[in-house]
Design an enzyme around this catalytic site. Structure first.
Site, PDB file in Angstrom:
ATOM      1  N   HIS A 218      44.609   2.486 -46.264  1.00 47.05           N
ATOM      2  CA  HIS A 218      43.476   1.834 -46.913  1.00 47.05           C
ATOM      3  C   HIS A 218      43.434   0.350 -46.588  1.00 47.05           C
ATOM      4  O   HIS A 218      42.743  -0.415 -47.256  1.00 47.05           O
ATOM      5  CB  HIS A 218      43.550   2.019 -48.428  1.00 47.05           C
ATOM      6  CG  HIS A 218      43.431   3.431 -48.861  1.00 47.05           C
ATOM      7  ND1 HIS A 218      44.509   4.276 -48.916  1.00 47.05           N
ATOM      8  CD2 HIS A 218      42.362   4.166 -49.232  1.00 47.05           C
ATOM      9  CE1 HIS A 218      44.106   5.469 -49.320  1.00 47.05           C
ATOM     10  NE2 HIS A 218      42.813   5.430 -49.520  1.00 47.05           N
ATOM     11  N   ASP A 409      43.146  -2.973 -50.904  1.00 44.28           N
ATOM     12  CA  ASP A 409      42.211  -2.758 -49.807  1.00 44.28           C
ATOM     13  C   ASP A 409      40.952  -3.600 -49.910  1.00 44.28           C
ATOM     14  O   ASP A 409      40.051  -3.454 -49.083  1.00 44.28           O
ATOM     15  CB  ASP A 409      41.841  -1.277 -49.704  1.00 44.28           C
ATOM     16  CG  ASP A 409      41.248  -0.739 -50.999  1.00 44.28           C
ATOM     17  OD1 ASP A 409      40.840  -1.552 -51.848  1.00 44.28           O
ATOM     18  OD2 ASP A 409      41.183   0.484 -51.145  1.00 44.28           O
ATOM     19  N   GLY A 567      41.730  -5.882 -61.551  1.00 40.87           N
ATOM     20  CA  GLY A 567      41.211  -5.027 -62.609  1.00 40.87           C
ATOM     21  C   GLY A 567      41.210  -5.714 -63.962  1.00 40.87           C
ATOM     22  O   GLY A 567      40.275  -5.547 -64.760  1.00 40.87           O
TER      23      GLY A 567
END
Length: 587
Positions: A218, A409, A567
Site C-alpha cells: 500500500h 499509504d 485518525g
C-alpha cells in the site's frame, strides 16, 4: 505518476469498468463493488471471494476465473472494500454450500470483511474468512498473526481456488487456505516510492543509491534502508531472510513468487531470479513451478518481493492445477489430477440486495428519495453538522494525507472526505428520525469511505443511532452522552484497540469522558460538547508522542514518532465542527 486518468476520485471506478469490459469473456461487473466470474465450476460447492484495495493489479481482480477465484471486491486505491461492496459481490454469485473470503491482514479489510460475514450469516450463509499474513518484515516470527499480507497471497488464493474447483466443501477449502498461509513467507524491497492518482509527490522517497527493505504494497515505506547492491547480493538478502522461517518438518519443496511492484522491468526480475534459483538449489530446495512477474503491484512503485511457500503433496497438486483467469493461466495436464476437465455452468444474473430500508439505496446502489415522516429539528441539526464536518475535513484533506503518509499509504484525507460526502448525500434524503439518519449516514460512510476509518466511523455512527432509537424519550443531553458512549464502546470492540495505541480512540475516549462529566455537572450540551472537543483536539495532538501498537502504521512505529495519528486528528476536527453547529444551530 498516473498519467492516464479522468480524476483521482474516478480512477478506481474507471479502471474496474475498463477491466471488466476488456475481460468480459471471463467476468461480469458488479457495479460499484467488484467483479464475479461468468462461469463457475460444475463440481464446486464453495465460492471463493477475494478482496482488497485497487492499485495492486492483478491482485485481486486479475485472479477471478476458472480454477481460482469466483469474485473479487475492490475498494478505492489502497483502500479496503466496504462491507456493502463485499456483501454485494458475494450475493452476485450463485448460492453454494459456503463462501470463503480471503484477503490481506489489514485493519480496514478485516473490519469490513467481518461485517459482511456477519450480515451473510444472518441470512443463513455459511461463510469463513482467511487473512493472509506472509510479510516477514511486518512482525516477528513469534507474532506471525500480526503480519500483513502481500504478494504471497497468490499462493494462498491459488490452492484455495483449486480446492474449490475440485469440489471440496468449505471446511476443506478453509483448511487448505490456512495451511498454505501458515507455510508462506514474503519479503519486499523498494527502489522508489509510488504516487497516488492526482498526487504531485510520491508517498515516500528512497534516496538514490539506496534500497528500502520491508515495504508494504500500500505504499508503506520500508523498515530500514541499505545501500544499493548487485543482483546476486540482493538475491542473497531475500533468500537469507526467508529460509530461516521454513516450517518444521517441511519436505524441502517450495513454490517461489518473484513479484514486481509496478515499475521494475521483467528483464530485471529475471536477472534477480537467476541468483535466487541458484541459492535455493545450493540450499537443497526443490522449486515447483515458480512465477516471475507482476502479481501484486503498488501503482508505479519500483521494487520487488520474494515469496517462498513450502509445499506438501496436496498443496503441490493444487498449486499446479489448471487455472484460466485474465492474469494467471495454467494449462491442464501438468500434474495428475482426478479429473483434468474443467466444467462450467452459466452464472445466473447478478443478484444485489435491496437495502433501501437501511441506507436509502435501491438494488442498484442508487439513492432513493424517502418521505420525511414528520422529522423533527434534530434531523436538520444532524444534516448541518455532517455538512460542517465535511467542510472541515475537506479543508484539511492534504494535511491528513500527509500525516497518513508518514507511516501509511497517505489516503486518510481522501477516504474521510469520500465517506463524509456519502454520509451528507444520504442525510439529504428524507428520514423519519435522528436514529435512522445517523444509521444511514454511517452505512454510507463505511461503504464509500472504505478503509479502517470508514469502517470505524460506520460503527461509531451506528452505535450512536442505536442509542438514540426513536422511543418517545426525546434527546436529552444525558441520552446523547449515553448514545455517544455506546458508539465508543462499539468502536473499541470492533477495532481491538485501546487508549495509547495511537488510534482515533486516543481522542474519542477523552472526548466521551469529558462530555459525560460536564453534562452530569449541569452544563448545557452545546457547551459540554465544545469543551470535550477541545480536549479531543489536544489529545489528538499528543498522539505525536506515541508509537502505534495496532494497524498499518505499527511496523513503522519509530517513523511515526513526532507525527500525530491522522485518525485522531480527523476525529477531533469532526467533533469540533459538530460542536460549532450545536453552539449555533440552524434557524
Amino acid at each position: 505518476m498516473t498519467n492516464i486518468s479522468n480524476g483521482a476520485t474516478e480512477f478506481a471506478g474507471d479502471m474496474l469498468s475498463g477491466y471488466s469490459s476488456a475481460y468480459s469473456r471471463y467476468l461480469s461487473l458488479v457495479p460499484g463493488a467488484g467483479v464475479v466470474r461468468r462461469t463457475v465450476d460444475a463440481r464446486a460447492t464453495t465460492r471463493l471471494v477475494l478482496g482488497g484495495g485497487s492499485g495492486h493489479f492483478p491482485w485481486t481482480a486479475g485472479f477471478v476465473g476458472a480454477g481460482l477465484a469466483d469474485g473479487a471486491a475492490l475498494g478505492d486505491v489502497f483502500t479496503s472494500p466496504s462491507a456493502e461492496q463485499i456483501y454485494r459481490v458475494a450475493k452476485a454469485l450463485p448460492p453454494a454450500g459456503g463462501v470463503l473470503f480471503c484477503y490481506g491482514n489489514y485493519a480496514g479489510d478485516v473490519l469490513h470483511f467481518d461485517m459482511a460475514q456477519a450480515r451473510l450469516r444472518g441470512e443463513g450463509v455459511d461463510c469463513r474468512g482467511v487473512v493472509v499474513t506472509d510479510d516477514v518484515a511486518s512482525a516477528a516470527a513469534d507474532n506471525s498473526a500480526a503480519r500483513r499480507g502481500i504478494a504471497g497471497s497468490l499462493a494462498v488464493f491459488k490452492v484455495a481456488g483449486a480446492a474449490v474447483a475440485r469440489g471440496d466443501g468449505i471446511d476443506d477449502v478453509e483448511r487448505i487456505a490456512r495451511l498454505a498461509n501458515a507455510r508462506t513467507r514474503s519479503l519486499g524491497v523498494a527502489f522508489a516510492g509510488c504516487t497516488l492518482p492526482g498526487a504531485a509527490e510520491p508517498l515516500f522517497r528512497v534516496e538514490p543509491g539506496s534500497i528500502a527493505i520491508g515495504l508494504g504494497i500500500h505504499g508503506e515505506p520500508g523498515i530500514r534502508t541499505v545501500p544499493s547492491m548487485p543482483a546476486r547480493e540482493l538475491a542473497a538478502l531475500l533468500v537469507g531472510a526467508l529460509l530461516p522461517e521454513a516450517p518444521a518438518g517441511n519436505s524441502g519443496r517450495v513454490t517461489a513468487i518473484l513479484n514486481g511492484l509496478g515499475a521494475t522491468s521483467h528483464e530485471e526480475l529475471y536477472v534477480l531470479w537467476g541468483g535466487i534459483a541458484r541459492l535455493l538449489g545450493d540450499a537443497g530446495i526443490e522449486v515447483v513451478m515458480p512465477e516471475v512477474g507482476e502479481l501484486a503491484t503498488s501503482l508505479d512503485m519500483a521494487g520487488c518481493s520474494l515469496t517462498l511457500s513450502w509445499l506438501d503433496d496436496e498443496l503441490a497438486e493444487l498449486w499446479a492445477a489448471p487455472a484460466d483467469t485474465p492474469s494467471f493461466r495454467r494449462a491442464a495436464g501438468q500434474v495428475p489430477v482426478a479429473d483434468g476437465k474443467q466444467l462450467a455452468v452459466a452464472v445466473p444474473k447478478a443478484e444485489v440486495a435491496d437495502s433501501r430500508d437501511v441506507n436509502g439505496r435501491d438494488a442498484g446502489g442508487r439513492l432513493v428519495e424517502q418521505g420525511d415522516g414528520g422529522a423533527g429539528p434534530e434531523v436538520d441539526l444532524a444534516r448541518v453538522a455532517l455538512a460542517a464536518m465535511l467542510a472541515a475535513v475537506s479543508k484539511a484533506e492534504p494535511e491528513l494525507g500527509r500525516l497518513d503518509a508518514v507511516a501509511g499509504d497517505g489516503d486518510h484525507g481522501s477516504g474521510m472526505a469520500r465517506g463524509l460526502r456519502a454520509a451528507v448525500d444520504t442525510a439529504g434524503l428524507g428520514h423519519r428520525d435522528l436514529s435512522s439518519l445517523l444509521r444511514a449516514a454511517g452505512l454510507a460512510w463505511s461503504d464509500k469511505g472504505g478503509g479502517t476509518s470508514g469502517a470505524l466511523w460506520g460503527v461509531l455512527l451506528g452505535g450512536v443511532a442505536d442509542g438514540l432509537a426513536d422511543d418517545g424519550q426525546g434527546y436529552s443531553a444525558s441520552r446523547v452522552v449515553a448514545a455517544v458512549s455506546l458508539g465508543r464502546d462499539r468502536v473499541v470492540e470492533a477495532g481491538h484497540a485501546s487508549v495509547g495505541d495511537k488510534t482515533m480512540l486516543d481522542a474519542l475516549v477523552p472526548f466521551v469522558d469529558v462530555l459525560r462529566t460536564a453534562v452530569e455537572s449541569g452544563a448545557p450540551l452545546s457547551a459540554a460538547w465544545s469543551g470535550a472537543a477541545q480536549v479531543a483536539t489536544e489529545a489528538a495532538a499528543a498522539t505525536a508522542d506515541l508509537r502505534p501498537r495496532v494497524g498499518r502504521a505499527r511496523p513503522l512505529a519509530e517513523r511515526s514518532l513526532g507525527s500525530p495519528d491522522p485518525g485522531a486528528v480527523s476525529l477531533a476536527l469532526c467533533l469540533t465542527a459538530a460542536g460549532s453547529v450545536l453552539a449555533a444551530p440552524p434557524a
